[in-house]
Design a protein around this motif. Structure first.
Motif, PDB file in Angstrom:
ATOM      1  N   VAL A 183      -8.334   4.116   6.419  1.00 19.73           N
ATOM      2  CA  VAL A 183      -7.268   5.032   6.176  1.00 19.73           C
ATOM      3  C   VAL A 183      -8.949   5.107   5.145  1.00 19.73           C
ATOM      4  CG1 VAL A 183      -5.328   6.184   3.967  1.00 19.73           C
ATOM      5  CG2 VAL A 183      -5.509   4.260   5.470  1.00 19.73           C
ATOM      6  N   HIS A 184      -9.536   6.471   5.242  1.00 20.22           N
ATOM      7  CA  HIS A 184     -10.020   7.276   4.426  1.00 20.22           C
ATOM      8  C   HIS A 184     -10.319   8.607   4.194  1.00 20.22           C
ATOM      9  CE1 HIS A 184     -14.755   7.728   3.940  1.00 20.22           C
ATOM     10  NE2 HIS A 184     -14.030   9.332   5.035  1.00 20.22           N
ATOM     11  N   ALA A 185     -10.900   8.665   3.146  1.00 18.58           N
ATOM     12  CA  ALA A 185     -10.535   9.809   2.328  1.00 18.58           C
ATOM     13  C   ALA A 185     -11.618  10.635   2.238  1.00 18.58           C
ATOM     14  CB  ALA A 185      -9.494  10.264   2.224  1.00 18.58           C
ATOM     15  N   GLY A 186     -12.628  10.964   2.933  1.00 19.92           N
ATOM     16  CA  GLY A 186     -13.858  12.245   2.839  1.00 19.92           C
ATOM     17  C   GLY A 186     -14.558  11.510   2.914  1.00 19.92           C
ATOM     18  N   GLY A 187     -16.369  12.232   2.906  1.00 21.57           N
ATOM     19  CA  GLY A 187     -17.769  11.913   2.893  1.00 21.57           C
ATOM     20  C   GLY A 187     -17.872  11.607   4.898  1.00 21.57           C
ATOM     21  N   GLN A 188     -17.198  11.783   5.494  1.00 21.17           N
ATOM     22  CA  GLN A 188     -17.337  11.233   6.906  1.00 21.17           C
ATOM     23  C   GLN A 188     -17.588  12.444   8.276  1.00 21.17           C
ATOM     24  OE1 GLN A 188     -14.397   8.887   9.072  1.00 21.17           O
ATOM     25  NE2 GLN A 188     -15.802   6.874   7.820  1.00 21.17           N
ATOM     26  N   TYR A 189     -18.312  12.207   9.472  1.00 25.41           N
ATOM     27  CA  TYR A 189     -18.406  13.341  10.310  1.00 25.41           C
ATOM     28  C   TYR A 189     -17.900  12.536  11.551  1.00 25.41           C
ATOM     29  CZ  TYR A 189     -21.397  15.624   6.895  1.00 25.41           C
ATOM     30  OH  TYR A 189     -21.472  15.890   5.730  1.00 25.41           O
ATOM     31  N   GLU A 190     -18.205  13.106  12.796  1.00 30.97           N
ATOM     32  CA  GLU A 190     -17.444  13.164  13.432  1.00 30.97           C
ATOM     33  C   GLU A 190     -18.391  11.797  14.748  1.00 30.97           C
ATOM     34  OE1 GLU A 190     -17.521  16.489  16.690  1.00 30.97           O
ATOM     35  OE2 GLU A 190     -16.428  17.814  15.794  1.00 30.97           O
ATOM     36  N   TRP A 191     -19.678  11.073  14.567  1.00 32.51           N
ATOM     37  CA  TRP A 191     -19.790  10.525  14.983  1.00 32.51           C
ATOM     38  C   TRP A 191     -19.565   9.042  14.377  1.00 32.51           C
ATOM     39  CZ3 TRP A 191     -23.015  14.230  13.145  1.00 32.51           C
ATOM     40  CH2 TRP A 191     -23.282  14.617  11.704  1.00 32.51           C
ATOM     41  N   ASP A 192     -18.858   9.260  12.880  1.00 31.94           N
ATOM     42  CA  ASP A 192     -18.764   8.511  12.532  1.00 31.94           C
ATOM     43  C   ASP A 192     -16.896   7.700  12.911  1.00 31.94           C
ATOM     44  OD1 ASP A 192     -19.845   8.458  10.091  1.00 31.94           O
ATOM     45  OD2 ASP A 192     -19.286   9.190   9.143  1.00 31.94           O
ATOM     46  N   SER A 193     -16.451   8.383  13.867  1.00 33.74           N
ATOM     47  CA  SER A 193     -15.014   7.933  14.188  1.00 33.74           C
ATOM     48  C   SER A 193     -14.217   8.448  15.469  1.00 33.74           C
ATOM     49  CB  SER A 193     -13.964   9.139  13.064  1.00 33.74           C
ATOM     50  OG  SER A 193     -14.003  10.432  13.347  1.00 33.74           O
ATOM     51  N   ALA A 194     -15.884   8.872  15.733  1.00 39.27           N
ATOM     52  CA  ALA A 194     -15.278   9.362  17.613  1.00 39.27           C
ATOM     53  C   ALA A 194     -15.487   7.997  18.599  1.00 39.27           C
ATOM     54  CB  ALA A 194     -16.247  10.252  17.854  1.00 39.27           C
ATOM     55  N   ALA A 195     -16.205   6.778  18.170  1.00 36.62           N
ATOM     56  CA  ALA A 195     -15.824   5.986  19.392  1.00 36.62           C
ATOM     57  C   ALA A 195     -14.783   4.901  18.806  1.00 36.62           C
ATOM     58  CB  ALA A 195     -17.250   4.948  19.258  1.00 36.62           C
ATOM     59  N   PRO A 196     -14.839   4.507  17.432  1.00 34.06           N
ATOM     60  CA  PRO A 196     -13.665   3.705  17.044  1.00 34.06           C
ATOM     61  C   PRO A 196     -12.054   4.480  17.232  1.00 34.06           C
ATOM     62  CG  PRO A 196     -15.497   4.394  14.636  1.00 34.06           C
ATOM     63  CD  PRO A 196     -15.649   4.954  16.259  1.00 34.06           C
ATOM     64  N   VAL A 197     -11.761   6.302  17.343  1.00 40.98           N
ATOM     65  CA  VAL A 197     -11.063   6.820  17.776  1.00 40.98           C
ATOM     66  C   VAL A 197     -10.951   6.087  19.004  1.00 40.98           C
ATOM     67  CG1 VAL A 197      -9.476   8.440  17.471  1.00 40.98           C
ATOM     68  CG2 VAL A 197     -10.718   8.468  15.828  1.00 40.98           C
ATOM     69  N   ALA A 198     -11.587   6.908  20.000  1.00 40.31           N
ATOM     70  CA  ALA A 198     -11.585   6.510  21.245  1.00 40.31           C
ATOM     71  C   ALA A 198     -10.740   5.232  21.858  1.00 40.31           C
ATOM     72  CB  ALA A 198     -12.263   6.791  22.746  1.00 40.31           C
ATOM     73  N   VAL A 199     -11.964   3.907  21.250  1.00 37.63           N
ATOM     74  CA  VAL A 199     -11.244   3.114  21.436  1.00 37.63           C
ATOM     75  C   VAL A 199     -10.374   2.263  20.704  1.00 37.63           C
ATOM     76  CG1 VAL A 199     -11.245   0.386  21.125  1.00 37.63           C
ATOM     77  CG2 VAL A 199     -13.316   1.999  21.617  1.00 37.63           C
ATOM     78  N   ALA A 200      -9.867   2.616  19.781  1.00 37.79           N
ATOM     79  CA  ALA A 200      -8.364   2.310  19.304  1.00 37.79           C
ATOM     80  C   ALA A 200      -7.605   3.492  19.728  1.00 37.79           C
ATOM     81  CB  ALA A 200      -7.801   3.387  17.920  1.00 37.79           C
ATOM     82  N   ARG A 201      -7.475   4.006  20.819  1.00 37.83           N
ATOM     83  CA  ARG A 201      -5.420   5.272  21.094  1.00 37.83           C
ATOM     84  C   ARG A 201      -6.037   3.938  22.528  1.00 37.83           C
ATOM     85  NH1 ARG A 201      -7.924  11.257  19.961  1.00 37.83           N
ATOM     86  NH2 ARG A 201      -6.812  11.414  17.882  1.00 37.83           N
ATOM     87  N   ALA A 202      -7.338   3.956  23.204  1.00 41.06           N
ATOM     88  CA  ALA A 202      -7.440   2.700  24.936  1.00 41.06           C
ATOM     89  C   ALA A 202      -6.414   2.076  24.172  1.00 41.06           C
ATOM     90  CB  ALA A 202      -8.682   3.015  25.026  1.00 41.06           C
ATOM     91  N   ALA A 203      -6.227   0.845  22.375  1.00 40.74           N
ATOM     92  CA  ALA A 203      -5.630   0.437  22.422  1.00 40.74           C
ATOM     93  C   ALA A 203      -4.573   0.128  22.447  1.00 40.74           C
ATOM     94  CB  ALA A 203      -6.309  -0.694  21.950  1.00 40.74           C
ATOM     95  N   GLY A 204      -4.039   1.692  22.188  1.00 38.06           N
ATOM     96  CA  GLY A 204      -2.562   1.502  21.844  1.00 38.06           C
ATOM     97  C   GLY A 204      -2.320   2.073  19.583  1.00 38.06           C
ATOM     98  N   LEU A 205      -3.170   2.016  19.171  1.00 34.91           N
ATOM     99  CA  LEU A 205      -2.550   2.120  17.942  1.00 34.91           C
ATOM    100  C   LEU A 205      -2.601   3.578  17.147  1.00 34.91           C
ATOM    101  CD1 LEU A 205      -5.577  -0.246  16.294  1.00 34.91           C
ATOM    102  CD2 LEU A 205      -3.661  -0.019  16.647  1.00 34.91           C
ATOM    103  N   PHE A 206      -2.563   4.127  16.548  1.00 33.95           N
ATOM    104  CA  PHE A 206      -1.833   5.241  16.275  1.00 33.95           C
ATOM    105  C   PHE A 206      -3.076   6.088  15.177  1.00 33.95           C
ATOM    106  CE2 PHE A 206      -0.977   8.363  12.828  1.00 33.95           C
ATOM    107  CZ  PHE A 206      -0.387   9.308  13.433  1.00 33.95           C
ATOM    108  N   CYS A 207      -3.344   7.340  15.168  1.00 37.59           N
ATOM    109  CA  CYS A 207      -4.859   7.859  14.917  1.00 37.59           C
ATOM    110  C   CYS A 207      -4.549   8.931  14.773  1.00 37.59           C
ATOM    111  CB  CYS A 207      -5.998   7.705  15.833  1.00 37.59           C
ATOM    112  SG  CYS A 207      -6.667   6.307  16.528  1.00 37.59           S
ATOM    113  N   SER A 208      -5.011   9.685  13.445  1.00 41.37           N
ATOM    114  CA  SER A 208      -4.739  10.866  12.981  1.00 41.37           C
ATOM    115  C   SER A 208      -5.310  11.548  11.763  1.00 41.37           C
ATOM    116  CB  SER A 208      -3.056  11.407  13.436  1.00 41.37           C
ATOM    117  OG  SER A 208      -2.934  10.845  11.741  1.00 41.37           O
TER     118      SER A 208
END
Length: 254
Positions: A183-208
């Motif tokens: 869980v993160h709140a504050g201070g990130q940009y798209e490049w911080d989470s795009a690849a992790p979210v793509a990988v996490a979703r492919a594995a069936g994790l929840f992302c929002s």
């Protein structure tokens, strides 16, 4: 399902990771090492994308942004060295390379390389989720700047906070069964989470977002200050616990 873009993301992230390991072995430690790593890995990734996907746009933490990407159908979103501080502190292993592809509104491919761990998580071959042991909820948190929101969640949920570095390491730690959520709140940009979210979703994790709304990429302002990555079975409990703490301004943190 394997794709050419997924394979390219993994190959480029792996190559950048190898370069970073070689540079680290030769240069030692410190801020100058981190700066050189950022620059060198970015050059490698940009060169690779120009060679293999010359028609695609790129959004990188280490390159000047342009409005051209906003009208592009395909945009690679990269963080050449996520966790620069940790990279500059050998033998720390909690740093990463992020490579993701946004395509017409969706993240369609990506890879997170963890070079010092000899691990690459990719959308082409998502690792099966490790079964949860049913103990206390474990939440990944920044080792240096834990957001106040997460400290409140630890109290509300009787959760264990697990400190680690890079955002990519924290997000993929859910895949590896080291934690149940990031869980993160504050201070990130798209490049911080795009690849992790793509990988996490492919594995069936929840992302929002932390309010449960969708994560949107390739926006005019690339700031994307908050996110939740978690096991699907804990998502409702986690979002319900976050809701009372939401305010007009995100908590600062990493």
């Amino acid at each position: 399902m394997a794709t050419e873009d997924g394979r390219l993301a993994a190959e480029l992230a792996t190559d950048a990771g190898r370069l970073l390991l070689t540079l680290r072995a030769a240069r030692g430690a410190g801020r100058a090492l981190g700066a050189e790593g950022d620059r060198s890995a970015n050059e490698l990734l940009i060169r690779g994308l120009r060679d293999h996907r010359p028609a695609d746009a790129v959004l990188s933490e280490e390159s000047a942004d342009t409005a051209q990407r906003l009208s592009a159908d395909r945009v690679w979103i990269i963080d050449p060295l996520d966790g620069t501080r940790e990279y500059g502190e050998p033998p720390r292993r909690d740093w990463a390379v992020h490579v993701a592809l946004w395509e017409r509104g969706q993240l369609t491919a990506g890879a997170v390389a963890l070079p010092a761990m000899n691990v690459v998580h990719g959308t082409d071959d998502p690792a099966p989720l490790v079964p949860r042991d049913g103990g206390r909820l474990r939440i990944a948190v920044s080792r240096s700047r834990p957001p106040a929101l997460v400290e409140k969640l630890a109290v509300d949920l009787d959760a264990e906070l697990v400190a680690m570095g890079s955002a990519g390491v924290k997000a993929t730690a859910v895949l590896r069964g080291e934690v149940d959520a990031y869980v993160h709140a504050g201070g990130q940009y798209e490049w911080d989470s795009a690849a992790p979210v793509a990988v996490a979703r492919a594995a069936g994790l929840f992302c929002s977002r932390i309010d449960g709304s969708p994560l949107r990429y390739n926006q005019p302002d690339p700031k994307l200050p908050d996110l939740v990555v978690c096991r699907p079975e804990v998502a409702d409990e986690l979002l319900a616990a976050i809701a009372p703490h939401l305010g007009p301004d995100p908590e600062p943190g990493r």
